[in-house]
Design a protein around this motif. Structure first.
Motif, mmCIF file in Angstrom:
data_model
loop_
_atom_site.group_PDB
_atom_site.id
_atom_site.type_symbol
_atom_site.label_atom_id
_atom_site.label_comp_id
_atom_site.label_asym_id
_atom_site.label_seq_id
_atom_site.Cartn_x
_atom_site.Cartn_y
_atom_site.Cartn_z
ATOM 1 N N TRP A 25 0.826 -1.207 0.000
ATOM 2 C CA TRP A 25 0.000 0.000 0.000
ATOM 3 C C TRP A 25 0.865 1.265 0.000
ATOM 4 C CZ3 TRP A 25 -4.761 -0.030 -1.386
ATOM 5 C CH2 TRP A 25 -5.571 -1.151 -1.143
ATOM 6 N N LEU A 26 1.987 1.236 0.719
ATOM 7 C CA LEU A 26 2.874 2.395 0.741
ATOM 8 C C LEU A 26 3.488 2.650 -0.633
ATOM 9 C CD1 LEU A 26 4.291 4.608 2.361
ATOM 10 C CD2 LEU A 26 6.063 2.940 2.973
ATOM 11 N N ALA A 27 3.919 1.550 -1.294
ATOM 12 C CA ALA A 27 4.495 1.705 -2.633
ATOM 13 C C ALA A 27 3.458 2.216 -3.627
ATOM 14 C CB ALA A 27 5.080 0.377 -3.109
ATOM 15 N N ALA A 28 2.216 1.692 -3.525
ATOM 16 C CA ALA A 28 1.152 2.150 -4.420
ATOM 17 C C ALA A 28 0.841 3.625 -4.182
ATOM 18 C CB ALA A 28 -0.099 1.299 -4.215
ATOM 19 N N GLY A 29 0.834 4.032 -2.912
ATOM 20 C CA GLY A 29 0.599 5.443 -2.618
ATOM 21 C C GLY A 29 1.697 6.336 -3.149
ATOM 22 N N GLN A 30 2.942 5.877 -3.054
ATOM 23 C CA GLN A 30 4.043 6.671 -3.586
ATOM 24 C C GLN A 30 3.955 6.805 -5.100
ATOM 25 O OE1 GLN A 30 7.424 4.526 -2.043
ATOM 26 N NE2 GLN A 30 7.474 5.688 -0.137
ATOM 27 N N TRP A 31 3.609 5.704 -5.779
ATOM 28 C CA TRP A 31 3.447 5.770 -7.223
ATOM 29 C C TRP A 31 2.305 6.707 -7.609
ATOM 30 C CZ3 TRP A 31 6.390 4.689 -11.162
ATOM 31 C CH2 TRP A 31 7.403 3.746 -11.039
ATOM 32 N N LEU A 32 1.213 6.647 -6.865
ATOM 33 C CA LEU A 32 0.067 7.498 -7.170
ATOM 34 C C LEU A 32 0.425 8.976 -7.014
ATOM 35 C CD1 LEU A 32 -2.924 7.799 -7.867
ATOM 36 C CD2 LEU A 32 -3.437 7.566 -5.410
ATOM 37 N N VAL A 33 1.112 9.308 -5.912
ATOM 38 C CA VAL A 33 1.509 10.702 -5.692
ATOM 39 C C VAL A 33 2.487 11.158 -6.777
ATOM 40 C CG1 VAL A 33 2.736 12.240 -4.119
ATOM 41 C CG2 VAL A 33 1.085 10.598 -3.216
ATOM 42 N N THR A 34 3.423 10.269 -7.158
ATOM 43 C CA THR A 34 4.389 10.622 -8.192
ATOM 44 C C THR A 34 3.709 10.877 -9.534
ATOM 45 O OG1 THR A 34 6.069 9.287 -7.077
ATOM 46 C CG2 THR A 34 6.483 9.877 -9.375
ATOM 47 N N LEU A 35 2.773 9.994 -9.904
ATOM 48 C CA LEU A 35 2.073 10.167 -11.172
ATOM 49 C C LEU A 35 1.213 11.426 -11.173
ATOM 50 C CD1 LEU A 35 0.997 6.467 -11.911
ATOM 51 C CD2 LEU A 35 2.854 7.766 -12.972
ATOM 52 N N LEU A 55 2.579 18.723 -13.414
ATOM 53 C CA LEU A 55 3.652 19.513 -14.024
ATOM 54 C C LEU A 55 3.669 19.407 -15.544
ATOM 55 C CD1 LEU A 55 6.559 18.637 -11.538
ATOM 56 C CD2 LEU A 55 5.195 20.722 -11.592
ATOM 57 N N ILE A 56 3.339 18.228 -16.081
ATOM 58 C CA ILE A 56 3.514 17.997 -17.509
ATOM 59 C C ILE A 56 2.302 18.439 -18.318
ATOM 60 C CG2 ILE A 56 3.830 16.184 -19.239
ATOM 61 C CD1 ILE A 56 5.504 14.670 -17.204
ATOM 62 N N VAL A 57 1.105 18.253 -17.776
ATOM 63 C CA VAL A 57 -0.101 18.581 -18.539
ATOM 64 C C VAL A 57 -0.123 20.052 -18.962
ATOM 65 C CG1 VAL A 57 -2.616 18.802 -18.379
ATOM 66 C CG2 VAL A 57 -1.490 16.695 -17.635
ATOM 67 N N PRO A 58 0.189 21.031 -18.099
ATOM 68 C CA PRO A 58 0.215 22.430 -18.580
ATOM 69 C C PRO A 58 1.230 22.659 -19.689
ATOM 70 C CG PRO A 58 0.154 22.357 -16.191
ATOM 71 C CD PRO A 58 0.403 20.959 -16.640
ATOM 72 N N VAL A 59 2.378 21.975 -19.615
ATOM 73 C CA VAL A 59 3.382 22.128 -20.666
ATOM 74 C C VAL A 59 2.848 21.590 -21.990
ATOM 75 C CG1 VAL A 59 5.696 21.461 -21.386
ATOM 76 C CG2 VAL A 59 5.262 22.027 -18.993
ATOM 77 N N VAL A 60 2.231 20.417 -21.947
ATOM 78 C CA VAL A 60 1.677 19.833 -23.165
ATOM 79 C C VAL A 60 0.582 20.722 -23.740
ATOM 80 C CG1 VAL A 60 0.437 17.841 -24.096
ATOM 81 C CG2 VAL A 60 2.285 17.501 -22.448
ATOM 82 N N MET A 61 -0.281 21.251 -22.886
ATOM 83 C CA MET A 61 -1.351 22.134 -23.352
ATOM 84 C C MET A 61 -0.791 23.405 -23.973
ATOM 85 S SD MET A 61 -4.104 20.507 -22.899
ATOM 86 C CE MET A 61 -5.243 21.835 -23.243
ATOM 87 N N SER A 62 0.297 23.934 -23.404
ATOM 88 C CA SER A 62 0.911 25.128 -23.970
ATOM 89 C C SER A 62 1.504 24.843 -25.346
ATOM 90 C CB SER A 62 1.997 25.653 -23.022
ATOM 91 O OG SER A 62 2.626 26.802 -23.559
#
Length: 301
Positions: free
Chosen positions: A26-36, A42-49
């Motif tokens: 569960w800790l690893a899944a939470g870390q992956w979720l927060v990272t994604l 961060l990436i979506v605004p760049v792609v939209m721009s």
């Protein structure tokens, strides 16, 4: 009469139990979720721009069609700012190499309190806002009109801001490697200081020099706060032009300017990752330890 043997009872199959994921899972899944989620943030605004700079009409979206018209207009109007930013970054890199590499080497070799004080003063421009550093330069050198209106004034500001990154990167590598022993050995063989510096210090400090150089280039090209206060209409760099396009022109042109900015800076960031820049030398030392372990294990009985 022969009796019919009764059928043997079947062995009871063990019931498979579903194991509930443990706390580590569960800790690893939470870390992956927060990272994604953070990457998406961060990436979506760049792609939209980027998409906005390639669409015919931003408000209609991609359905309006894709075009390179806005990139062409940006290049026509602001190609001078692109070349000026490259010139400023190249001049900044040259000055920081000439001054920062020897300074980092001296600070790594010296163990006195004075060297630590000097190092803190060198790092001071990073702690201060860029506007404060620019204001200080204007107060001291603003009276020299020719210097104030030239590109050299912006170069000085960029050197003040980026020099600590070169000094710290070189000093970290020089402090981690045993340069003193190597230099003493070369001196005992009759090598001069210049020979020792060029054949021993510079090759061993190469990871720090590469790291500092890439940091200086990326920071100089992208520096806005300090440059905005120091620039003139004739010395407008890429970030200042980007701010102007967002403030006074269509959002498609501003986004196309962002694409142009990415084209200049992304290769430097990719090069930093591809070269595996390690200013502290910890990764290279770890690789050496890993390479030594198998050979040592084979020699042991």
């Amino acid at each position: 009469m022969n009796s019919i043997p009764a059928p043997l009872p079947r062995a009871a199959k063990p019931h498979s139990r579903l194991r509930w994921p443990g706390s580590r899972t569960w800790l690893a899944a939470g870390q992956w979720l927060v990272t994604l989620l953070l990457c998406a943030f961060l990436i979506v605004p760049v792609v939209m721009s980027i998409v906005a700079g390639l669409t015919v009409n931003y408000f209609k979206g991609v359905s309006s069609g894709l075009t390179l018209r806005w990139l062409g207009e940006v290049w026509t109007q602001y190609h001078g700012s692109v070349f000026l930013s490259l010139e400023v970054a190249a001049a900044t890199l040259l000055i920081t190499l000439v001054t920062g590499v020897p300074a980092g080497y001296v600070l790594a070799r010296s163990k006195t309190r004075l060297s630590r004080i000097i190092e803190e003063f060198l790092v001071l421009p990073i702690a201060l806002p860029g506007l404060a550093s620019a204001l200080a330069l204007l107060v001291v050198y603003g009276g020299f009109t020719m210097f104030r209106m030239s590109v050299a004034f912006i170069v000085v500001g960029h050197v003040v801001f980026t020099l600590p990154f070169m000094v710290r990167a070189v000093a970290a590598v020089c402090a981690s490697s045993d340069l003193r022993t190597l230099e003493e050995g070369a001196a005992s063989l009759g090598a001069s200081f210049f020979q020792r510096f060029t054949t021993i210090v510079l090759p061993n400090a190469r990871p720090g020099i590469v790291a500092g150089a890439l940091a200086v280039l990326t920071l100089s090209i992208g520096e806005f706060n300090l440059t905005w206060m120091l620039h003139t209409p004739d010395t407008k760099t890429l970030p200042v032009g980007l701010a102007d396009t967002y403030a006074s022109l269509r959002i498609e042109i501003g986004s196309a300017y962002t694409i142009l900015f990415f084209i200049m800076t992304m290769p430097l960031l990719v090069a930093m990752q591809w070269l595996g820049v390690d200013a502290t030398g910890q990764r290279s030392a770890a690789r050496k330890r890993i390479a030594v372990l198998p050979s040592s294990s084979t020699t042991t009985p």
